[in-house]
Design a protein around this motif. Structure first.
Motif, mmCIF file in Angstrom:
data_model
loop_
_atom_site.group_PDB
_atom_site.id
_atom_site.type_symbol
_atom_site.label_atom_id
_atom_site.label_comp_id
_atom_site.label_asym_id
_atom_site.label_seq_id
_atom_site.Cartn_x
_atom_site.Cartn_y
_atom_site.Cartn_z
ATOM 1 N N LEU A 1 -2.211 -0.275 -4.739
ATOM 2 C CA LEU A 1 -2.698 -1.259 -3.766
ATOM 3 C C LEU A 1 -2.114 -0.993 -2.385
ATOM 4 O O LEU A 1 -2.791 -1.168 -1.372
ATOM 5 C CB LEU A 1 -2.354 -2.676 -4.230
ATOM 6 C CG LEU A 1 -2.919 -3.090 -5.587
ATOM 7 C CD1 LEU A 1 -2.453 -4.485 -5.948
ATOM 8 C CD2 LEU A 1 -4.429 -3.000 -5.604
ATOM 9 N N GLY B 1 -7.053 -7.761 -3.770
ATOM 10 C CA GLY B 1 -5.670 -8.124 -3.488
ATOM 11 C C GLY B 1 -5.350 -9.542 -3.933
ATOM 12 O O GLY B 1 -4.288 -9.804 -4.496
ATOM 13 N N ALA C 1 0.147 -6.205 -3.318
ATOM 14 C CA ALA C 1 -1.102 -6.972 -3.281
ATOM 15 C C ALA C 1 -1.198 -7.787 -1.997
ATOM 16 O O ALA C 1 -2.266 -7.849 -1.370
ATOM 17 C CB ALA C 1 -1.203 -7.875 -4.502
ATOM 18 N N SER D 1 -11.637 -5.389 -0.909
ATOM 19 C CA SER D 1 -10.204 -5.161 -0.993
ATOM 20 C C SER D 1 -9.410 -6.459 -0.892
ATOM 21 O O SER D 1 -8.413 -6.643 -1.596
ATOM 22 C CB SER D 1 -9.757 -4.205 0.106
ATOM 23 O OG SER D 1 -10.340 -2.940 -0.091
ATOM 24 N N SER D 2 -9.851 -7.365 -0.029
ATOM 25 C CA SER D 2 -9.126 -8.630 0.080
ATOM 26 C C SER D 2 -9.276 -9.448 -1.201
ATOM 27 O O SER D 2 -8.314 -10.076 -1.655
ATOM 28 C CB SER D 2 -9.581 -9.432 1.304
ATOM 29 O OG SER D 2 -10.934 -9.801 1.217
ATOM 30 N N ALA E 1 -4.011 -0.127 1.126
ATOM 31 C CA ALA E 1 -3.703 -0.854 2.355
ATOM 32 C C ALA E 1 -3.452 0.096 3.513
ATOM 33 O O ALA E 1 -3.932 -0.136 4.632
ATOM 34 C CB ALA E 1 -2.498 -1.764 2.135
ATOM 35 N N LEU F 1 -2.080 -5.506 0.811
ATOM 36 C CA LEU F 1 -3.501 -5.148 0.766
ATOM 37 C C LEU F 1 -4.365 -6.273 1.331
ATOM 38 O O LEU F 1 -5.310 -6.021 2.081
ATOM 39 C CB LEU F 1 -3.944 -4.816 -0.663
ATOM 40 C CG LEU F 1 -5.432 -4.480 -0.819
ATOM 41 C CD1 LEU F 1 -5.818 -3.261 0.027
ATOM 42 C CD2 LEU F 1 -5.780 -4.255 -2.279
#
Length: 153
Positions: free
Chosen positions: A42, A85, A123, A81-82, A46, A126
């Motif tokens: 992760l 995360g 996380a 991705s959010s 990022a 990210l």
């Protein structure tokens, strides 16, 4: 396509939390130990997204033409991705909730909590990188038409 809303991330985080808590609460003895660098993937995502954010921000600010399809793909990557995360941050919190009571009695649980901490930090990084990438893809017109945007000045 709309930009990521906080409630979407909260819901995703709660799903991850409940699923991971139940899994680790009832099946921890059957699961393999968590490797220390389990959450580092992760973090790598990022870093890539931060680099992409710098590229997109410079293109949008300079007024250089940004291909609409690539901008949409970048926003979709940032949104995905959010949410990933948030799911993983919730999962790490759920795992921590299941392991903390057992840490004093099981050496494996105590050791796994270190991996959980690393994963949770990665996380969170990210989520921040993805939200920043999404923000960098906004054009001035997006900011003016966004009812949640409150310009300062």
């Amino acid at each position: 396509m709309h930009f990521t809303r906080p409630r979407e991330l909260v819901i995703a985080g709660l799903v991850g939390l409940v699923a991971a808590y139940l899994l680790f609460r009832f099946a921890y003895g059957d699961l393999p130990r968590l490797p220390r660098p389990v959450g580092v993937t992760l973090f790598v995502l990022a870093v890539i997204e931060v680099a992409l954010a710098f590229v997109m921000r410079s293109r949008v600010r300079s007024g250089r033409l940004v291909n609409a399809v690539s901008a949409a793909r970048t926003v979709a990557l940032a949104k995905a991705s959010s949410v990933l995360g948030a799911i993983m941050l919730g999962a790490w919190a759920g795992i921590a909730g299941a392991l903390i009571p057992r840490a004093s009695e099981l050496a494996a649980a105590s050791s796994d909590l270190r991996s959980v901490a690393i994963g949770a930090v990665c996380a969170a990084v990210l989520i921040a990188a993805a939200l920043w990438l999404e923000h960098c893809c906004r054009t001035p017109e997006d900011d003016e038409s966004d009812p949640d945007h409150h310009p300062t000045g």
